[in-house]
Design an enzyme around this catalytic site. Structure first.
Site, PDB file in Angstrom:
ATOM      1  N   ASP A  98     -31.798 -18.334-100.667  1.00 38.30           N
ATOM      2  CA  ASP A  98     -30.866 -17.730 -99.734  1.00 38.30           C
ATOM      3  C   ASP A  98     -30.686 -16.269-100.154  1.00 38.30           C
ATOM      4  O   ASP A  98     -31.003 -15.895-101.288  1.00 38.30           O
ATOM      5  CB  ASP A  98     -29.532 -18.498 -99.757  1.00 38.30           C
ATOM      6  N   ASP A 273     -30.672 -27.871 -96.043  1.00 41.74           N
ATOM      7  CA  ASP A 273     -30.297 -27.861 -97.464  1.00 41.74           C
ATOM      8  C   ASP A 273     -28.814 -28.169 -97.546  1.00 41.74           C
ATOM      9  O   ASP A 273     -28.053 -27.768 -96.646  1.00 41.74           O
ATOM     10  CB  ASP A 273     -30.557 -26.483 -98.097  1.00 41.74           C
TER      11      ASP A 273
END
Ligand SMILES: Nc1nc2cc3nc(NCCc4ccc(CCO)cc4)[nH]c3cc2c(=O)[nH]1
Length: 379
Positions: A98, A273
């Site tokens: 991320d 996720d």
């Protein structure tokens, strides 16, 4: 990772669809990712409580790392000096990172947003840091991530339409800058654009279309799993999906419960996720075919049965509930480790079942049967 020659480029192959549900695979230089895919979260270079061979054996093809945490500790340049994140944590499959924006907003103090980027103080030692779209891509490159995220601004829900619009437009400008900065990275890596727009359909459509015009190799749907009800999350997926290219993967960030996964796959999501399986494992909550089992509960104290005797995962098949309850009561680390292992395995087999069901054109039945199992509970 499926046994096949790794690609030297990044691509997405759609194998079958069933309604809006899709199954296929993402090809990367470090192997294939079978979709729909659940990506275990390895925030600070570890999937908490598991060895990576357990993560692989559970069926995971890819894991997550996190720019925000790793830039603070041990530092991106240090990870690069040590050979990159794959070498550092000994995981040879694909890694997705991320970009850090979401974690800055949820973890750090004294942060200041501007057009340039965000400055913030580390939650670790209070040191000042600056994160721009360019710096975030540089960090993800130093980590060696195979799939990277643009820097974006995720607003908490509920928020005003003006707030959602401001953050969505800033995120579009940062998408351009992130993609441009990414061009210096080695072939085979990918960067995803992130759709924002809060819970405002018109903003979501504008964001998706603008990102589609930028021709990203993949698309994330951000700004969800931030406290909104499931029906709002699902409505936003239904709003956005038709405006994303069908031949590119769609990644729903931070999601979710097993029910969230099944319902989102039905609406066209390919990748997920969430910290749920491992964080719940540390809080004695097991996800199973029979629904959730809270192993703190005294009703398990003398139950000799495993969580699921038909599973091929040792954590689900070989340990009695009485033993798991005992470990939890004694706050022994093995309790958290075994339940986290069980949960990661459960999430992987949930996605494996979804892939098979979509390929066989029976996804609706799969969802219904899975939910019946949860409702039947633990007879
Ligand atoms: N760059 C970027 N990253 C994101 C990560 C996210 N993660 C979430 N949600 C995770 C929420 C979440 C947090 C904790 C738990 C465990 C509870 O026991 C489950 C879900 N939403 C998210 C949105 C974004 C986003 O827009 N942009």
């Amino acid at each position: 990772m499926t046994p096949d020659t790794p690609a030297d480029t990044f691509s997405f192959t759609l194998s079958a669809t069933d309604g809006a549900a899709r199954t296929g695979y993402v090809s990367t230089p470090r192997g294939r990712i079978r979709t729909p895919a659940f990506m275990p979260v390895g925030t600070v270079a570890t999937v908490k409580g598991l060895y990576f061979d357990q993560v692989r054996a559970a069926g995971a093809d890819i894991v997550l790392g996190n720019t925000y945490h790793l830039m603070l500790r041990p530092g991106a340049e240090r990870v690069a000096k040590l050979g990159g994140l794959h070498t550092f944590m000994r995981w040879d499959g694909p890694i997705l990172t991320d970009s850090g924006g979401f974690q800055v907003m949820s973890l750090s103090s004294l942060r200041k947003m501007s057009e340039q980027g965000v400055t913030f103080r580390s939650h670790v030692d209070g040191a000042y840091h600056e994160m721009s779209p360019e710096r975030s891509v540089e960090i993800q490159g130093l980590l060696g991530a195979d799939i990277q995220m643009q820097l974006d601004e995720c607003v908490r829900l509920p928020c005003t339409d003006e707030e959602a619009e401001r953050a969505m437009r800033l995120s579009l400008r940062w998408a351009e800058r992130s993609k441009r900065a990414f061009e210096t990275q080695p072939k085979g890596r990918a960067i995803f654009g992130i759709v924002q727009g809060g819970a405002v359909p018109a903003l979501r459509v504008e964001s998706a279309r603008a990102l589609a015009d930028m021709d990203f190799p993949g698309y994330s749907i951000g700004g969800l799993a931030v406290g909104e009800p499931q029906e709002v999350m699902l409505a936003m997926i239904e709003t956005v999906a038709p405006h994303l290219p069908t031949n590119k993967p769609r990644y729903l960030m931070g999601v979710g419960t097993p029910d969230d996964l099944l319902e989102s796959v039905a609406r066209g999501i390919d990748m997920f996720d969430c910290v749920m399986p491992t964080r719940s494992g540390r809080h004695a909550l097991a996800f199973t075919r029979f629904g959730r089992i809270n192993l703190k509960n005294a009703r398990h104290a003398e139950d000799p049965r495993p969580l699921d005797e038909e599973s091929d995962c040792p954590a689900l098949r070989d340990y009695s509930r009485a033993y798991l309850h005992h470990l939890v009561r004694c706050e022994e680390m093995l309790g958290a480790m075994l339940i986290s292992w069980a949960n990661i395995h459960y999430y992987q087999q949930l996605m494996a079942g979804a892939r098979a069901a979509i390929a066989a054109g029976r996804y609706a039945d799969y969802v219904a049967q899975t939910k019946e199992g949860w409702a039947r509970g633990d007879l």
